[in-house]
Every structure is written in C-alpha cells, then in structure tokens.
Design a protein around this motif. Structure first.
Motif, short mmCIF file in Angstrom:
data_model
loop_
_atom_site.label_atom_id
_atom_site.label_comp_id
_atom_site.label_asym_id
_atom_site.label_seq_id
_atom_site.Cartn_x
_atom_site.Cartn_y
_atom_site.Cartn_z
N GLY A 282 0.78 -1.24 0.00
CA GLY A 282 0.00 0.00 0.00
C GLY A 282 0.80 1.27 0.00
O GLY A 282 0.23 2.37 0.11
N MET A 283 2.13 1.20 -0.15
CA MET A 283 2.95 2.41 -0.21
C MET A 283 3.08 2.89 -1.65
O MET A 283 3.09 2.07 -2.58
N SER A 284 3.21 4.20 -1.81
CA SER A 284 3.32 4.80 -3.15
C SER A 284 4.73 5.32 -3.35
O SER A 284 5.26 6.05 -2.50
N LYS A 285 5.34 4.96 -4.50
CA LYS A 285 6.70 5.42 -4.78
C LYS A 285 6.68 6.92 -5.09
O LYS A 285 5.80 7.41 -5.80
N VAL A 286 7.67 7.65 -4.56
CA VAL A 286 7.79 9.09 -4.79
C VAL A 286 9.24 9.38 -5.18
O VAL A 286 10.12 8.53 -5.03
N GLY A 288 13.09 10.39 -5.21
CA GLY A 288 14.10 10.19 -4.18
C GLY A 288 14.52 11.48 -3.50
O GLY A 288 14.30 12.57 -4.01
N THR A 289 15.12 11.32 -2.33
CA THR A 289 15.69 12.43 -1.56
C THR A 289 17.14 12.09 -1.28
O THR A 289 17.43 11.12 -0.58
N ALA A 290 18.07 12.86 -1.84
CA ALA A 290 19.50 12.54 -1.74
C ALA A 290 19.92 12.30 -0.29
O ALA A 290 19.47 13.02 0.62
N PRO A 291 20.73 11.25 -0.06
CA PRO A 291 21.37 10.36 -1.03
C PRO A 291 20.52 9.14 -1.42
O PRO A 291 21.02 8.21 -2.04
N PHE A 292 19.24 9.14 -1.06
CA PHE A 292 18.39 7.97 -1.26
C PHE A 292 17.64 8.08 -2.58
O PHE A 292 17.07 9.12 -2.90
N LYS A 293 17.61 6.99 -3.33
CA LYS A 293 16.97 6.98 -4.65
C LYS A 293 15.60 6.34 -4.63
O LYS A 293 14.79 6.55 -5.54
N THR A 294 15.30 5.54 -3.61
CA THR A 294 14.07 4.77 -3.56
C THR A 294 13.27 5.18 -2.34
O THR A 294 13.60 4.82 -1.21
N CYS A 295 12.19 5.96 -2.57
CA CYS A 295 11.41 6.52 -1.47
C CYS A 295 9.92 6.26 -1.67
O CYS A 295 9.47 6.05 -2.81
N PHE A 296 9.17 6.32 -0.57
CA PHE A 296 7.75 5.98 -0.60
C PHE A 296 6.96 6.93 0.29
O PHE A 296 7.44 7.36 1.34
N ASP A 297 5.74 7.21 -0.14
CA ASP A 297 4.78 7.93 0.70
C ASP A 297 3.95 6.87 1.41
O ASP A 297 3.35 6.00 0.78
N GLU A 298 3.93 6.97 2.73
CA GLU A 298 3.19 5.98 3.50
C GLU A 298 1.68 6.17 3.42
O GLU A 298 0.92 5.29 3.79
N GLY A 299 1.25 7.36 2.96
CA GLY A 299 -0.17 7.61 2.88
C GLY A 299 -0.77 7.81 4.26
O GLY A 299 -0.10 8.22 5.20
#
Length: 396
Positions: A282-286, A288-299
């Motif tokens: 149920g998480m949505s990909k958003v 990235g925020t440096a230095p991270f490339k793989t991020c999610f909105d928890e909703g």
C-alpha cells in the motif's frame, strides 16, 4: 625430568587461563546526529586528566589525535625512529629523530603525525565500576582540525599491534575481541566492550539468559578490514537474482559510512524487489531524496517504521557453522524517515566499480550487538535488540 614437565604444563595452563580472562572494559558510544557517526571518550594525562572524544573507525590502524586539544604535551613520550615501537608500526617514517605515521583520515585528507605514548584512562565493570589506566597508550599526535565533537580517530583495525582494542587486550591479558552496540538516538548512550565475556548485560539478557548471537567468519583480516562473505540477499524471504560474482568481494563493515553502500547492480536488484513488495503493502513510490533513490509515501495508514511488519524485511545470507545463516534488517534498520509521511530505503547506490561491492553502514547495525572475535576470526551478530523490546542504550 618429570618435575620439569609438570612445571611446563602448569605454566602453560596458567598462561592460557590468563589469556582468556573474562575481564571486560566498557566505554560509552554516542552518536553525532548531523554525520550519523559514532564517537567515544577517553581521558589522557595532559598533565592532568583530560577527556578527549574519538571517532570510532574500524579501518584505522593507529589512533590519532589533534594534539592541540591537549592542555600540554609535557606528559607525552615521543617515540624515536630507532625504537622497536616505531619499527613495528607498518608504514612509519622519520623526521630527524621522531617517528612519524601517515594514515588515511576517514573525515578528509591523509594525516601525518608524530608517534607518542601517554596514559589513557577509561572505565570497566569488572568487579564493579572503576577506572583503569593504560599506561603506555601508543597513538599519533597530529595537527589536523576535525569537526566537533571529535578530536581524533580511534583505531579499531584488525591489523597490526597498535589498534586500541589490541593495546587494551594485550596490556590486560584478556581475550582479543571487542563488541559494539550503537545507539539509534542522540538521547541514549551505547557501549563499546573490549575483552572477553560470554554474555552482555542488556536487559532482559544476562549471563543466565544470554543474548542470541549468530556467528560468521571474517575474511582476510590481514587486509586491515572487517569483511564478511554474503552468499545471497533476500527481500521478504525471496532471494534476489544476482550474478554470484557480484558478491565475491565480500561486504566490509564500517563505522564511518552511515548507510550501506551497494554496487549498482546489487542496489538496483534490491530496490526493485523492495519496491514491488512495498507497493503491494500500500505504499506509493515518490521521487528520491539525496542520497536515497528509492522513497515511498506511507499515505494515511499511520505506519511506524519501528514496527517490524510495516516494511519488507531485508536479509543477508552468510556462511555459518552448519550452512547459511541470515542477518535480518527490520523496519528501523531498513528505511529512514525523511519527512512526516515519506520514508526511503536506507541503502545507497555505491557505483558500478566500487572497491568493495558492499559496505555495511552504521544505520544497518544500530541496536544490534556486533562482536569481533580476533582469536577465532569470526563476527557474532545478535538479533535486533528492538525485536526483544530493548535497545543498545538499555544496558547496565
């Protein structure tokens, strides 16, 4: 001859018992939040006792200090070029009569300093809390400013005679091993244990209820690095499809890298598998925020990364005594929160051709007990302490 034989056997037994003394020396570990790095405190005589903070570094061979931090150098003994101490330090050099040492600086350019000896004092819980002194602590006295709160770098390398843990275990005739328990919060103090015990007092764990530990061999410790040998990587129990050669270089353990670095192909495989599982949860990909490339909105689900079932579990397969064992990373060690609703995979793309395909950073082993036993060339890894409703700063 029989009497002489018995004497030799007795002396050998006494030496053996002495070398496996279960005395334990314990220093505090604090986190410096801006850099996500860890430091400890030791007192040096200068000429009065003077508290100095050192960055913990598993890759430094000789402790060094910006000696301008000291009140006076009068209590230090400067090591000469011709001394046995200088000759036994790999890579040492000379400046007239002074022994010099040039070594990498994890916080910037290489550092050259004069090799000195002085008295170092720290605490132990062996027989009750008390201070102990290392009368001939060998280190390098450099002129190199470091960002506060650090005044120097504490050597924890497996190579040579002069890393801090080696000097302590040799001086006090205790087993050559040490353990780190890194706190995850600036509000708690973790612990750096030097010496040999079979258990750690982290409630609810003690000598009668030991903390579960998983053993895996250390690879090529003469390199001056702590390297383990991953055999596979799992996301939610499913192994990643990786070329076996990608893992051949092993994984280095680091106390100065904040987030685990992965060779690009390994990172991409991990991020893809993690994303597939996270979106099903149920998480949505958003972005990235440096230095991270793989991020999610928890909703609006109200997830909390400290709850272990809320994000996919990542596991590293390692060789054990009877086959593969697993080092499990749960929510708090798997992701990092960058905003109120956004979390990111706490692993970083380390490039196509890094020196090591994996460098395991401090975020991944916060609130684990990690023990390095140099008598057996093995590393022991506890379960996540958070999974037992305790933590690294809940020690006695």
């Amino acid at each position: 001859m029989g009497g002489l034989t018995h004497l030799i056997v007795f002396v050998s037994m006494f030496v053996s018992i002495t070398l496996i003394s279960e005395a334990q020396y314990r220093l505090p570990i604090m986190i410096y939040e801006p850099s996500k790095q860890y430091y400890t405190s030791i007192s040096l005589r200068s000429p009065n006792m003077y508290s100095v903070t050192f960055l913990l570094d598993l890759g430094t061979n000789l402790t060094w200090l910006d000696c301008r931090e000291l009140e006076s150098l009068s209590s230090l003994r400067f090591i000469t070029c011709q001394s046995s101490t200088c000759k036994s330090i790999p890579g040492s050099g000379c400046d007239r009569k002074s022994c010099l040492y040039l070594q990498p600086n994890p916080l910037g350019k290489r550092v050259t300093g004069r090799v000195v000896q002085g008295a170092a004092t720290f605490s132990t819980k062996d027989g009750g809390r008390q201070l102990v002194s290392l009368p001939r602590f060998t280190f390098s006295c450099a002129n190199q400013l470091l960002p506060l709160p650090v005044s120097g770098v504490l050597s924890l390398s497996p190579a040579g005679e002069f890393s801090f843990w080696r000097q302590v275990t040799t001086a006090f005739n205790v087993a050559p091993k040490f353990a780190l328990c890194l706190p995850s919060s600036i509000f708690g103090i973790g612990h750096f244990y030097v010496g040999g015990v079979n258990s750690y007092n982290i409630p609810p764990f003690n000598a009668s209820n030991p903390l579960p530990m998983t053993l895996t061999p250390l690879k090529n410790i003469d390199s001056g690095k702590y390297i383990i040998s991953p055999t596979s990587i799992y996301v939610a129990g499913i192994p990643l499809s990786l070329k076996p050669s990608l893992l051949d270089g092993g994984a280095k353990i680091s106390t100065v890298v904040p987030y685990t670095l992965l060779q690009t192909d390994i990172y991409n495989a991990l991020a893809s598998a993690f994303t597939r599982k996270a979106t099903k949860m149920g998480m949505s990909k958003v972005p990235g925020t440096a230095p991270f490339k793989t991020c999610f909105d928890e909703g609006g689900s109200g997830r909390n990364i400290e709850e272990f079932m809320n994000v996919p579990v990542i596991e590293i397969g390692l060789p054990g005594r009877a086959g593969e064992v697993k080092w499990r990373f749960h929510g708090a060690n798997t992701v990092v929160r960058v905003s109120e609703t956004v979390i990111c995979l706490a692993f970083v793309d380390g490039g196509k051709k890094p020196i090591e395909p994996m460098v395991i950073g401090t975020h991944q082993f916060q609130d684990y007990m990690i023990e390095f036993d140099l008598s057996t060339s093995r590393m022991a890894i506890s379960d996540s302490l958070l999974s037992h409703k305790t933590s690294c700063f809940n020690t006695i």
